[in-house]
Enzyme design. Structure first.
Site, PDB file in Angstrom:
ATOM      1  N   SER A   1      28.117  44.684  33.404  1.00 27.05           N
ATOM      2  CA  SER A   1      28.842  45.738  32.634  1.00 27.05           C
ATOM      3  C   SER A   1      27.919  46.488  32.006  1.00 27.05           C
ATOM      4  O   SER A   1      26.688  46.969  32.384  1.00 27.05           O
ATOM      5  CB  SER A   1      29.887  45.441  31.799  1.00 27.05           C
ATOM      6  OG  SER A   1      30.612  46.356  31.266  1.00 27.05           O
TER       7      SER A   1
ATOM      8  N   ASP B   1      36.872  49.694  40.254  1.00 24.17           N
ATOM      9  CA  ASP B   1      36.000  49.910  39.047  1.00 24.17           C
ATOM     10  C   ASP B   1      35.518  51.314  38.826  1.00 24.17           C
ATOM     11  O   ASP B   1      35.158  51.872  39.769  1.00 24.17           O
ATOM     12  CB  ASP B   1      34.931  49.025  39.336  1.00 24.17           C
ATOM     13  CG  ASP B   1      34.079  48.612  37.721  1.00 24.17           C
ATOM     14  OD1 ASP B   1      33.928  49.873  37.152  1.00 24.17           O
ATOM     15  OD2 ASP B   1      33.586  47.692  37.660  1.00 24.17           O
TER      16      ASP B   1
ATOM     17  N   HIS C   1      37.136  46.206  37.430  1.00 26.10           N
ATOM     18  CA  HIS C   1      35.890  46.028  36.439  1.00 26.10           C
ATOM     19  C   HIS C   1      36.092  44.616  35.963  1.00 26.10           C
ATOM     20  O   HIS C   1      37.424  44.027  35.430  1.00 26.10           O
ATOM     21  CB  HIS C   1      35.827  46.866  35.542  1.00 26.10           C
ATOM     22  CG  HIS C   1      34.603  46.561  34.509  1.00 26.10           C
ATOM     23  ND1 HIS C   1      33.180  46.906  35.201  1.00 26.10           N
ATOM     24  CD2 HIS C   1      34.481  46.127  33.177  1.00 26.10           C
ATOM     25  CE1 HIS C   1      32.093  46.501  33.966  1.00 26.10           C
ATOM     26  NE2 HIS C   1      33.229  46.001  33.051  1.00 26.10           N
TER      27      HIS C   1
END
Length: 208
Positions: free
Chosen positions: A56, A152, A182
């Site tokens: 991330s 995502d 995600h």
């Protein structure tokens, strides 16, 4: 155990140790890489097998560090392992096809990038070490492993980044996992996709 199966050494990019503005974050993470390289012998680390890994926002830090290290004469990085990385400060306009599934939302993305870049976000002044999708020439970056979920909001920027790396001659492995958002493995850690991605990560970490 995972550690027993990993023969390489990783500098994992924890966001809390790589804070600061656009330049500070790159400088701080690079200082950690230099320290690890300089102390490799004391730590029992092969300096030719140092990899960086992040997920991330941390994936964005890792990608930015790879760029910063290339542009500042090293140290050499054996592999960059980017797990659904946050790469593009311009990605703030909602895709209606992804909004219902966004565990990291476009509002989150706007807030995160603005916290880092302030008024620079979206401008031509953002450096690639802060927003790696801004890189002009990816040639010479370390071999890359990139993975992202199909649902995502980072999907398109991650696919494009992997494509540009490959087009520039950087060995790149890309996985787009179908039907997951995600950070899918934190929600369904025992699911088939989570198990498969964990196996891939271990394989890549162990491969150099």
């Amino acid at each position: 155990m995972l550690r027993a199966r990993i023969s390489s050494r990783l500098l994992r990019m924890a966001r809390r140790f790589c804070s600061g503005g656009t330049r500070e974050r790159a400088v701080n993470s690079h200082a950690g890489l230099v320290w690890l390289h300089d102390h490799a012998q004391d730590l029992g680390v092969d300096p030719s097998r140092i990899a960086i890994m992040g997920d991330s926002g941390g994936g964005g830090v890792a990608a930015g560090l790879a760029i910063h290290a290339r542009d500042n004469s090293g140290p050499a990085i054996a592999r960059q392992i980017l797990i659904y990385p946050m790469l593009d400060d311009r990605n703030v306009d909602p895709d209606p096809e992804l909004v219902p599934f966004a565990t990291w939302s476009y509002d989150d993305n706007f807030t995160g990038w603005n916290a880092l870049l302030g008024d620079l976000r979206g401008s031509d002044e953002v450096p690639a070490s802060a927003s790696p999708s801004r890189i002009v020439d990816p040639a010479g970056l370390p071999p890359a492993y990139v993975e992202v979920g199909e649902l995502d909001i980072f999907r398109n920027e991650d696919i494009e980044y992997a494509r540009r790396l490959s087009a520039a001659g950087v060995s790149t492995e890309l996985h787009v996992h179908p039907s997951v958002p995600h950070a899918w493995e934190t929600f369904a850690f025992s699911g088939a996709v989570a198990k498969r991605s964990a196996e891939d990560r271990i394989r890549v970490i162990s491969s150099f």
